[in-house]
Design a protein around this motif. Structure first.
Motif, PDB file in Angstrom:
ATOM      1  N   HIS A  74       0.795  -1.219   0.000  1.00 24.72           N
ATOM      2  CA  HIS A  74       0.000   0.000   0.000  1.00 24.72           C
ATOM      3  C   HIS A  74       0.832   1.275   0.000  1.00 24.72           C
ATOM      4  CE1 HIS A  74      -3.056  -2.850   0.408  1.00 24.72           C
ATOM      5  NE2 HIS A  74      -2.918  -3.061   1.693  1.00 24.72           N
ATOM      6  N   THR A 101      -4.984  -8.360  -0.675  1.00 27.41           N
ATOM      7  CA  THR A 101      -5.113  -7.391   0.418  1.00 27.41           C
ATOM      8  C   THR A 101      -6.293  -6.426   0.304  1.00 27.41           C
ATOM      9  OG1 THR A 101      -3.436  -5.966  -0.599  1.00 27.41           O
ATOM     10  CG2 THR A 101      -2.694  -7.495   1.079  1.00 27.41           C
ATOM     11  N   TYR A 105      -7.493  -5.082   4.056  1.00 28.95           N
ATOM     12  CA  TYR A 105      -7.434  -3.703   4.527  1.00 28.95           C
ATOM     13  C   TYR A 105      -8.677  -2.944   4.058  1.00 28.95           C
ATOM     14  CZ  TYR A 105      -2.532  -4.816   5.386  1.00 28.95           C
ATOM     15  OH  TYR A 105      -1.374  -5.392   5.826  1.00 28.95           O
ATOM     16  N   LYS A 106      -9.483  -2.478   5.008  1.00 30.25           N
ATOM     17  CA  LYS A 106     -10.738  -1.814   4.674  1.00 30.25           C
ATOM     18  C   LYS A 106     -10.667  -0.282   4.779  1.00 30.25           C
ATOM     19  CE  LYS A 106     -12.508  -5.921   4.318  1.00 30.25           C
ATOM     20  NZ  LYS A 106     -12.770  -6.505   2.986  1.00 30.25           N
ATOM     21  N   LEU A 108      -8.023   1.902   3.540  1.00 33.93           N
ATOM     22  CA  LEU A 108      -6.890   2.442   2.798  1.00 33.93           C
ATOM     23  C   LEU A 108      -7.152   3.884   2.396  1.00 33.93           C
ATOM     24  CD1 LEU A 108      -6.184  -0.573   0.409  1.00 33.93           C
ATOM     25  CD2 LEU A 108      -5.006  -0.012   2.530  1.00 33.93           C
ATOM     26  N   PRO A 323      -5.324  -7.248   9.701  1.00 36.60           N
ATOM     27  CA  PRO A 323      -4.138  -6.381   9.590  1.00 36.60           C
ATOM     28  C   PRO A 323      -3.326  -6.424  10.875  1.00 36.60           C
ATOM     29  CG  PRO A 323      -6.081  -5.265   8.750  1.00 36.60           C
ATOM     30  CD  PRO A 323      -6.568  -6.529   9.416  1.00 36.60           C
TER      31      PRO A 323
END
Length: 324
Positions: A74, A101, A105-106, A108, A323
């Motif tokens: 990211h 991912t 990961y919600k 970002l 995460p």
């Protein structure tokens, strides 16, 4: 009045189309930045180096790799998404950043799917299950037996949280009914070093990142994650052959660009990549480092990415990965 408006809209469209063509003809007029989710010397770097000279010669400009590993890809993704969509910033990405991912990961600061567009898929490649040479195991069955006899005492490395290397081991552990400790690194290269140093005992890794160590016998290759054996490692079985039927994981690497990068520029870059991958010499070099040339153009790559996100969603949910 309506006819005049229609003519104006058509004319504007023609101007945009012509402008895009002119922009593509003039592009590139300066060096291009290629942001990498991996580290120097890692699997993505090894693959790109095979075709770098060919692509550079075709485009007539230098392509500078900007390594931004870590953060599940990211760091590189957010950086690239914020660059001007002018054809001078691209990103070397993987199944990790654009397949797995997004399901982990919600929150970002960018959307890997909506803020970046596909340019070209480069290769597909298996992961290889390999071990530190001092670990007292020589097969998948040895590993499973050792792990069951020593619960929680084996450390496994991954190139990052949520990477295909991580998820391969999660699936392996679930199917084998064993528990091991996860040590996530920032990229493939440091993960391999973690195995060589003994900090970690075992790992799944993209074959291209560890092929030289396997050849030098500084690590022990136990199995490949693909459905078939890798031709350059004929004595290394698949995980399914070695004792876990139905196990299969394959990775891919590709190039994306900031959303809004003109079609004509994306197509020109993609065509240069395609030509490089079709070169028999380059294709052979890819195979020797553990990757297989598997070009997809912009539209097909975008479709593949969306399918990958959907395919990995239930796997991530079942794994319970969060995460870290």
């Amino acid at each position: 009045m309506m006819k005049l408006l229609q003519k104006a809209v058509i004319a504007a469209g023609i101007v945009v189309a012509v402008g895009s063509q002119v922009q593509a003809q003039d592009w590139p007029s300066k060096p291009i930045e290629l942001v990498s989710v991996g580290a120097a010397g890692g699997s993505t770097d090894n693959v790109w180096r095979v075709i770098a000279d060919s692509v550079t010669k075709t485009l007539g400009q230098a392509i500078a790799v900007n390594y931004k590993p870590g953060g599940g890809g990211h760091i590189a993704g957010e950086y690239t998404a914020r660059q001007p969509a002018d054809g001078y910033s691209f990103m070397l990405t993987t199944i990790h950043t654009h397949g797995i991912t997004p399901n982990i990961y919600k929150s970002l600061k960018y959307n890997p799917i909506e803020d970046l567009r596909g340019v070209a898929r480069l290769v597909t490649l298996p992961n290889v299950l390999y071990a530190n040479s001092n670990l007292p195991i020589n097969s998948v069955q040895n590993l499973i037996a050792y792990a069951k006899a020593n619960p929680g005492k084996i450390n496994y490395a991954s190139s990052s949280l949520g990477a295909s290397t991580h998820m391969s081991m999660v699936l392996f552990s679930q199917k084998a009914g064993i528990e091991m400790n996860h040590i996530p690194y920032k990229a493939s290269a440091p993960a391999v070093q973690g195995i060589l140093s003994g900090e970690a005992d075992i790992s799944f890794e993209n074959l291209s990142a560890v092929m030289s160590q396997i050849s030098a016998k500084t690590v022990k290759a136990l199995a490949v994650s693909s459905a078939k054996r890798w031709p350059e490692l004929p004595d290394v079985p698949t995980v399914a052959e070695a004792g876990l039927p139905g196990f299969e994981v394959s990775s891919w690497f590709g190039i994306v660009a900031p959303k809004g990068t003109p079609d004509a520029i994306v197509d020109k870059f993609s065509a240069a990549v395609e030509a490089a991958l079709k070169d028999p010499a380059n294709a052979q070099k890819m195979h020797m480092i553990g990757a297989e040339a598997a070009y997809l153009g912009p539209t097909d790559m975008d479709k593949m990415i969306r399918e990958e996100v959907g395919r990995w969603k239930p796997v991530v949910e079942a794994s319970g990965v969060k995460p870290e």
